[in-house]
Scaffold this motif. Structure first.
Motif, PDB file in Angstrom:
ATOM      1  N   UNK A   1      21.827 -31.954 -12.130  1.00 10.21           N
ATOM      2  CA  UNK A   1      22.735 -32.249 -12.735  1.00 10.21           C
ATOM      3  C   UNK A   1      24.013 -33.204 -13.087  1.00 10.21           C
ATOM      4  N   UNK A   2      24.196 -33.092 -11.854  1.00 13.73           N
ATOM      5  CA  UNK A   2      25.509 -34.003 -11.400  1.00 13.73           C
ATOM      6  C   UNK A   2      25.072 -34.766 -11.598  1.00 13.73           C
ATOM      7  N   UNK A   3      23.421 -35.759 -10.818  1.00  9.90           N
ATOM      8  CA  UNK A   3      22.821 -37.002 -10.456  1.00  9.90           C
ATOM      9  C   UNK A   3      22.820 -37.645 -12.445  1.00  9.90           C
ATOM     10  N   UNK A   4      22.364 -36.585 -12.974  1.00  9.80           N
ATOM     11  CA  UNK A   4      22.036 -36.973 -14.704  1.00  9.80           C
ATOM     12  C   UNK A   4      23.754 -37.557 -15.148  1.00  9.80           C
ATOM     13  N   UNK A   5      24.352 -36.537 -14.443  1.00  6.86           N
ATOM     14  CA  UNK A   5      25.585 -37.399 -15.673  1.00  6.86           C
ATOM     15  C   UNK A   5      26.142 -38.364 -14.978  1.00  6.86           C
ATOM     16  N   UNK A   6      25.980 -39.070 -13.874  1.00  9.23           N
ATOM     17  CA  UNK A   6      26.904 -40.119 -12.951  1.00  9.23           C
ATOM     18  C   UNK A   6      25.657 -41.591 -13.222  1.00  9.23           C
ATOM     19  N   UNK A   7      24.520 -40.649 -13.900  1.00  8.20           N
ATOM     20  CA  UNK A   7      23.696 -42.023 -13.701  1.00  8.20           C
ATOM     21  C   UNK A   7      23.409 -42.272 -15.267  1.00  8.20           C
ATOM     22  N   UNK A   8      23.428 -41.294 -16.458  1.00  9.58           N
ATOM     23  CA  UNK A   8      22.763 -41.756 -17.357  1.00  9.58           C
ATOM     24  C   UNK A   8      24.052 -41.424 -18.819  1.00  9.58           C
ATOM     25  N   UNK A   9      25.183 -40.960 -18.173  1.00  8.24           N
ATOM     26  CA  UNK A   9      26.425 -41.569 -19.409  1.00  8.24           C
ATOM     27  C   UNK A   9      26.673 -42.433 -19.350  1.00  8.24           C
ATOM     28  N   UNK A  10      26.578 -43.235 -18.455  1.00 10.27           N
ATOM     29  CA  UNK A  10      27.206 -44.761 -18.892  1.00 10.27           C
ATOM     30  C   UNK A  10      25.896 -45.236 -19.157  1.00 10.27           C
ATOM     31  N   UNK A  11      24.862 -45.428 -18.895  1.00 13.19           N
ATOM     32  CA  UNK A  11      23.585 -45.720 -19.388  1.00 13.19           C
ATOM     33  C   UNK A  11      23.497 -45.102 -21.024  1.00 13.19           C
ATOM     34  N   UNK A  12      24.649 -44.185 -21.585  1.00 15.42           N
ATOM     35  CA  UNK A  12      24.563 -43.697 -22.758  1.00 15.42           C
ATOM     36  C   UNK A  12      25.011 -44.530 -23.513  1.00 15.42           C
ATOM     37  N   UNK A  13      25.886 -44.311 -22.949  1.00 15.32           N
ATOM     38  CA  UNK A  13      27.341 -45.337 -24.093  1.00 15.32           C
ATOM     39  C   UNK A  13      26.948 -46.441 -24.230  1.00 15.32           C
ATOM     40  N   UNK A  14      26.052 -47.722 -23.425  1.00 16.75           N
ATOM     41  CA  UNK A  14      25.374 -48.714 -23.088  1.00 16.75           C
ATOM     42  C   UNK A  14      24.712 -48.929 -24.607  1.00 16.75           C
ATOM     43  N   UNK A  15      24.266 -47.504 -24.206  1.00 15.45           N
ATOM     44  CA  UNK A  15      22.820 -48.162 -26.044  1.00 15.45           C
ATOM     45  C   UNK A  15      23.190 -48.277 -27.036  1.00 15.45           C
ATOM     46  N   UNK A  16      21.636 -48.772 -27.634  1.00 13.26           N
ATOM     47  CA  UNK A  16      22.083 -49.065 -29.187  1.00 13.26           C
ATOM     48  C   UNK A  16      21.626 -47.753 -29.782  1.00 13.26           C
ATOM     49  N   UNK A  17      20.588 -47.522 -29.230  1.00 15.02           N
ATOM     50  CA  UNK A  17      19.827 -46.264 -29.457  1.00 15.02           C
ATOM     51  C   UNK A  17      19.877 -44.973 -27.919  1.00 15.02           C
ATOM     52  N   UNK A  18      20.154 -44.267 -28.844  1.00 17.28           N
ATOM     53  CA  UNK A  18      20.269 -42.416 -27.264  1.00 17.28           C
ATOM     54  C   UNK A  18      18.732 -41.635 -27.824  1.00 17.28           C
ATOM     55  N   UNK A  19      18.599 -41.160 -27.230  1.00 11.04           N
ATOM     56  CA  UNK A  19      16.943 -40.767 -27.591  1.00 11.04           C
ATOM     57  C   UNK A  19      17.836 -38.823 -26.795  1.00 11.04           C
ATOM     58  N   UNK A  20      17.434 -37.867 -27.626  1.00 10.41           N
ATOM     59  CA  UNK A  20      17.946 -36.661 -26.663  1.00 10.41           C
ATOM     60  C   UNK A  20      18.021 -35.784 -27.155  1.00 10.41           C
ATOM     61  N   UNK A  21      18.088 -34.089 -26.352  1.00 11.86           N
ATOM     62  CA  UNK A  21      18.046 -33.125 -27.098  1.00 11.86           C
ATOM     63  C   UNK A  21      18.686 -32.535 -26.208  1.00 11.86           C
ATOM     64  N   UNK A  22      18.814 -31.435 -27.338  1.00 11.89           N
ATOM     65  CA  UNK A  22      20.034 -30.242 -26.605  1.00 11.89           C
ATOM     66  C   UNK A  22      20.503 -29.522 -25.118  1.00 11.89           C
ATOM     67  N   UNK A  23      19.018 -29.554 -24.420  1.00 12.47           N
ATOM     68  CA  UNK A  23      19.274 -29.417 -23.086  1.00 12.47           C
ATOM     69  C   UNK A  23      19.593 -30.889 -22.157  1.00 12.47           C
ATOM     70  N   UNK A  24      19.820 -31.831 -22.085  1.00 10.41           N
ATOM     71  CA  UNK A  24      19.830 -33.219 -21.932  1.00 10.41           C
ATOM     72  C   UNK A  24      21.732 -33.177 -22.136  1.00 10.41           C
ATOM     73  N   UNK A  25      21.942 -33.047 -23.265  1.00  4.46           N
ATOM     74  CA  UNK A  25      23.305 -33.321 -24.380  1.00  4.46           C
ATOM     75  C   UNK A  25      24.243 -31.828 -22.892  1.00  4.46           C
ATOM     76  N   UNK A  26      23.404 -30.993 -23.202  1.00  5.10           N
ATOM     77  CA  UNK A  26      24.529 -29.665 -22.910  1.00  5.10           C
ATOM     78  C   UNK A  26      24.538 -30.764 -20.711  1.00  5.10           C
ATOM     79  N   UNK A  27      23.316 -30.418 -20.266  1.00  7.45           N
ATOM     80  CA  UNK A  27      23.203 -31.215 -18.922  1.00  7.45           C
ATOM     81  C   UNK A  27      24.864 -32.225 -18.578  1.00  7.45           C
ATOM     82  N   UNK A  28      24.424 -33.488 -19.699  1.00  9.31           N
ATOM     83  CA  UNK A  28      25.533 -34.496 -19.677  1.00  9.31           C
ATOM     84  C   UNK A  28      26.813 -34.334 -19.697  1.00  9.31           C
ATOM     85  N   UNK A  29      27.120 -33.845 -21.172  1.00  8.70           N
ATOM     86  CA  UNK A  29      28.247 -33.855 -21.274  1.00  8.70           C
ATOM     87  C   UNK A  29      29.008 -32.047 -21.110  1.00  8.70           C
ATOM     88  N   UNK A  30      28.318 -31.248 -20.500  1.00 11.45           N
ATOM     89  CA  UNK A  30      28.941 -30.020 -20.707  1.00 11.45           C
ATOM     90  C   UNK A  30      28.752 -29.231 -21.992  1.00 11.45           C
TER      91      UNK A  30
END
Ligand code: KDG
Length: 316
Positions: A176-205
């Motif tokens: 979960x820590x690695x997911x947050x560290x890697x994916x949050x910055x990439x998510x904010x630079x995205x034009x389209x972000x595709x995700x699901x509630x489980x991944x959102x819970x991991x990333x944004x707690x």
């Protein structure tokens, strides 16, 4: 050069013919799979040129992947064959213990795909690119694959190429820590972000997906799509929120449906379709993919989407 480029590990999928615990299954069906490969096939079937940066083994499975991609008109000029290494494999256990759900068992440690590195990413390949598609799987493969993935992200940002990110967090591969560290910055630079509630819970707690999605839109993500599986999907934008229900179809194996959905949604937006129509096309793709074993065989063309929709209208 392709308009849509992704980076990831093509895999061979061995899908149990029967349902139930895999130890009792004697027959497996072979498929060419992998999240980013599925995405590229969807883009190609949508009429866009696509290409994948990848490594396959110098084995029969590697040749299988290459032939398959060629037949699907996905550019393989940046797929390398890794000498002495094997193509990654995974098995699928279907409908056990939860009916309609599948479980994946990976045999990919030390695979060709995990040796992806910055050497495999050539900036000139991005000369004509309109979109780069990333997933949370590739940076979880190894340290060098993570660097390669970050290089692609940097190239896209520096060249102003649109990014779509499908979070696709695989807890078996990424903490979960690695997911947050890697994916949050990439998510904010995205034009389209595709995700699901489980991944959102991991990333944004947070389990408030509406609030998190709208915050991301406020920070500049053009479209945030939350995939809800059998409950459909929601697209959040600054111009409104769009929902699409799932179609009722028999589920054989849901693996790959998320990739098909992502690919058709992103490709439709790139083709200039409105969000509602893009969500509809993506939902059709996801529905068709769950109806058979294999991730990408059932990804529909534009013509097939029309036929699916008119049959649904007839039976609604
Ligand atoms: O989304 C389908 C993929 O999960 C599957 O093909 C395997 O890419 C894969 C992965 O790493 O899980």
């Amino acid at each position: 050069m392709p308009h849509v480029i992704s980076i990831g590990e093509p895999l061979i999928q061995l899908n149990a013919v029967d349902t139930g615990p895999i130890r009792y299954n004697r027959y497996f069906e072979k498929h060419v799979a992998g999240s980013e490969l599925n995405f590229c096939i969807g883009a190609s079937r949508s009429g866009l040129s696509s290409g994948i940066i990848a490594k396959v083994g110098d084995d029969e499975f590697g040749l299988d992947v290459l032939q398959y991609l060629l037949a699907e008109r996905v550019d393989i000029s940046h797929v390398r064959i890794a000498k002495g290494l094997a193509t990654g494999v995974y098995f699928i256990q279907r409908s056990y213990p939860v009916p309609g759900k599948s479980i994946m068992y990976y045999y990919r440690k030390g695979s060709a795909g995990s040796t992806l590195s910055t050497e495999d990413v050539k900036e000139s390949y991005f000369d004509g690119a309109r979109l780069v598609h990333l997933t949370g799987i590739t940076p979880a493969l190894s340290e060098t694959a993570r660097e390669a993935w970050l290089k692609v992200l940097e190239i896209a940002i520096s060249r102003g190429i649109k990014i779509s990110l499908d979070t696709n967090i695989r807890p078996k591969l990424l903490s979960a820590d690695e997911a947050r560290e890697l994916l949050k910055p990439a998510a904010e630079r995205s034009y389209i972000l595709l995700t699901d509630p489980d991944d959102m819970r991991i990333m944004y707690e947070s389990s408030n997906t509406d609030e998190t999605a709208m915050q991301l839109v406020a920070r500049g993500v053009e479209i945030v799509v939350v995939k809800l599986g059998p409950k459909g999907s929601i697209a959040y934008t600054k111009n409104g929120v769009f929902r699409h229900r799932q179609y009722q179809v028999p589920v054989v194996d849901p693996v790959g449906a998320g990739d098909a959905f992502a690919s058709l949604f992103v490709s439709s937006i790139l083709k200039g379709w409105k969000i509602k129509r893009a969500l509809e096309a993506a939902t059709v793709a996801g529905s068709l993919v769950v109806m058979r074993r294999g991730d990408n065989e059932n990804i529909p063309s534009e013509e097939d989407i029309k036929s699916f929709l008119s049959s649904m209208r007839g039976s609604d």
